[in-house]
Design a protein around this motif. Structure first.
Motif, short mmCIF file in Angstrom:
data_model
loop_
_atom_site.label_atom_id
_atom_site.label_comp_id
_atom_site.label_asym_id
_atom_site.label_seq_id
_atom_site.Cartn_x
_atom_site.Cartn_y
_atom_site.Cartn_z
N UNK A 14 0.84 -1.21 0.00
CA UNK A 14 0.00 0.00 0.00
C UNK A 14 0.87 1.25 0.00
N UNK A 15 1.91 1.25 0.81
CA UNK A 15 2.80 2.42 0.84
C UNK A 15 3.48 2.62 -0.51
N UNK A 16 3.97 1.54 -1.11
CA UNK A 16 4.61 1.66 -2.42
C UNK A 16 3.66 2.17 -3.48
N UNK A 17 2.42 1.70 -3.46
CA UNK A 17 1.43 2.18 -4.43
C UNK A 17 1.05 3.63 -4.17
N UNK A 18 0.97 4.01 -2.92
CA UNK A 18 0.68 5.41 -2.57
C UNK A 18 1.80 6.31 -3.10
N UNK A 19 3.03 5.87 -2.96
CA UNK A 19 4.16 6.64 -3.47
C UNK A 19 4.13 6.69 -5.00
N UNK A 20 3.74 5.59 -5.64
CA UNK A 20 3.61 5.56 -7.10
C UNK A 20 2.57 6.59 -7.56
N UNK A 21 1.47 6.71 -6.81
CA UNK A 21 0.47 7.74 -7.12
C UNK A 21 1.11 9.14 -7.06
N UNK A 22 1.99 9.34 -6.10
CA UNK A 22 2.69 10.62 -5.98
C UNK A 22 3.52 10.89 -7.23
N UNK A 23 4.26 9.88 -7.71
CA UNK A 23 5.08 10.07 -8.91
C UNK A 23 4.20 10.51 -10.07
N UNK A 24 3.10 9.80 -10.25
CA UNK A 24 2.22 10.09 -11.39
C UNK A 24 1.59 11.47 -11.26
N UNK A 25 1.21 11.86 -10.06
CA UNK A 25 0.65 13.19 -9.83
C UNK A 25 1.65 14.28 -10.17
N UNK A 137 7.69 -11.64 -5.05
CA UNK A 137 6.66 -10.59 -5.12
C UNK A 137 7.22 -9.21 -4.78
N UNK A 138 7.86 -9.07 -3.62
CA UNK A 138 8.37 -7.75 -3.25
C UNK A 138 9.46 -7.26 -4.20
N UNK A 139 10.45 -8.10 -4.56
CA UNK A 139 11.43 -7.61 -5.54
C UNK A 139 10.80 -7.21 -6.87
N UNK A 140 9.84 -7.97 -7.36
CA UNK A 140 9.17 -7.65 -8.62
C UNK A 140 8.40 -6.34 -8.49
N UNK A 141 7.67 -6.17 -7.39
CA UNK A 141 6.93 -4.94 -7.15
C UNK A 141 7.86 -3.73 -7.15
N UNK A 142 8.96 -3.82 -6.40
CA UNK A 142 9.87 -2.69 -6.32
C UNK A 142 10.65 -2.46 -7.61
N UNK A 143 10.89 -3.50 -8.38
CA UNK A 143 11.51 -3.32 -9.69
C UNK A 143 10.63 -2.41 -10.55
N UNK A 144 9.34 -2.69 -10.59
CA UNK A 144 8.45 -1.93 -11.47
C UNK A 144 8.13 -0.54 -10.93
N UNK A 145 8.02 -0.38 -9.61
CA UNK A 145 7.81 0.98 -9.09
C UNK A 145 9.07 1.81 -9.26
N UNK A 146 10.23 1.21 -9.10
CA UNK A 146 11.49 1.91 -9.33
C UNK A 146 11.64 2.30 -10.79
N UNK A 147 11.27 1.40 -11.69
CA UNK A 147 11.38 1.70 -13.11
C UNK A 147 10.43 2.84 -13.49
N UNK A 148 9.23 2.86 -12.92
CA UNK A 148 8.31 3.97 -13.17
C UNK A 148 8.93 5.28 -12.69
N UNK A 149 9.49 5.27 -11.50
CA UNK A 149 10.17 6.44 -10.96
C UNK A 149 11.28 6.89 -11.91
N UNK A 150 12.09 5.93 -12.34
CA UNK A 150 13.24 6.25 -13.20
C UNK A 150 12.80 6.80 -14.55
N UNK A 151 11.75 6.26 -15.14
CA UNK A 151 11.24 6.77 -16.41
C UNK A 151 10.85 8.24 -16.25
N UNK A 152 10.12 8.54 -15.20
CA UNK A 152 9.66 9.91 -15.00
C UNK A 152 10.82 10.85 -14.67
N UNK A 153 11.71 10.40 -13.83
CA UNK A 153 12.87 11.23 -13.46
C UNK A 153 13.72 11.51 -14.69
N UNK A 154 13.93 10.48 -15.50
CA UNK A 154 14.72 10.61 -16.74
C UNK A 154 14.09 11.62 -17.70
#
Length: 171
Positions: A14-25, A137-154
């Motif tokens: 839930x925390x990781x998804x909440x943070x992902x919402x922040x990236x997208x916002x 599960x957790x490594x896969x989840x964090x791989x994709x949230x990190x990649x989303x972060x990196x795409x946006x930051x890039x």
């Protein structure tokens, strides 16, 4: 004191998804401020053979809901992977957070030895619940949230480490 399977899964997801919402916002606001078509971000990739931002969100949400469901021994809801705007991706993440928050600790606690079978392209993979959570599960989840972060930051979205980690604590 030991940590429960529930505490190691649902609140973390839930925390990781909440943070992902922040990236997208922040990306949506950045696109508006800079007058950039939002689809530029939604379809952005780090490299041509990598998945675009929206697919990173699809996989992160699928991983989160699938993790909780598998540990609880229930069927996860199916999402159609049709979201192509920031608002649609945000709604998908919110729908996943609502789903995760429906789980109670007693549904997931004690699932350390539960057999979890994943159907992969290469065939079925078997895990115990604890191995599935910690090593897949957790490594896969964090791989994709990190990649989303990196795409946006890039792509120029002003994100920092605290956007990824989240601000404050959650109990």
């Amino acid at each position: 004191m030991s940590i429960s399977m529930y505490q190691a899964s649902v609140p973390v997801l839930v925390r990781g998804l909440t943070n992902l919402k922040t990236f997208l916002g922040k990306a949506q606001a950045h696109a508006a401020e800079k007058q950039i078509e939002p689809s530029v971000f939604i379809g952005a990739r780090l490299f041509p053979d990598m998945l675009p931002l929206n697919r990173q969100v699809y996989i992160a949400t699928d991983t989160a809901k699938g993790c909780a469901a598998r540990l609880a021994g229930v069927e996860a809801p199916k999402y159609d992977d049709v979201e192509v705007t920031f608002d649609e991706l945000d709604a998908r993440i919110q729908k996943t957070i609502v789903y995760l928050n429906e789980f109670k600790p007693e549904q997931i606690d004690g699932s350390e030895e539960r057999q979890v079978t994943l159907k992969m392209r290469t065939g079925a993979v078997e895990f115990t619940g604890i191995a599935y959570l910690l090593h897949f599960a957790l490594p896969n989840f964090f791989f994709h949230t990190t990649t989303a972060y990196d795409i946006l930051r890039h792509n120029g979205v002003e994100l920092g480490k605290l956007d990824f980690l989240g601000r404050g604590t959650s109990n």
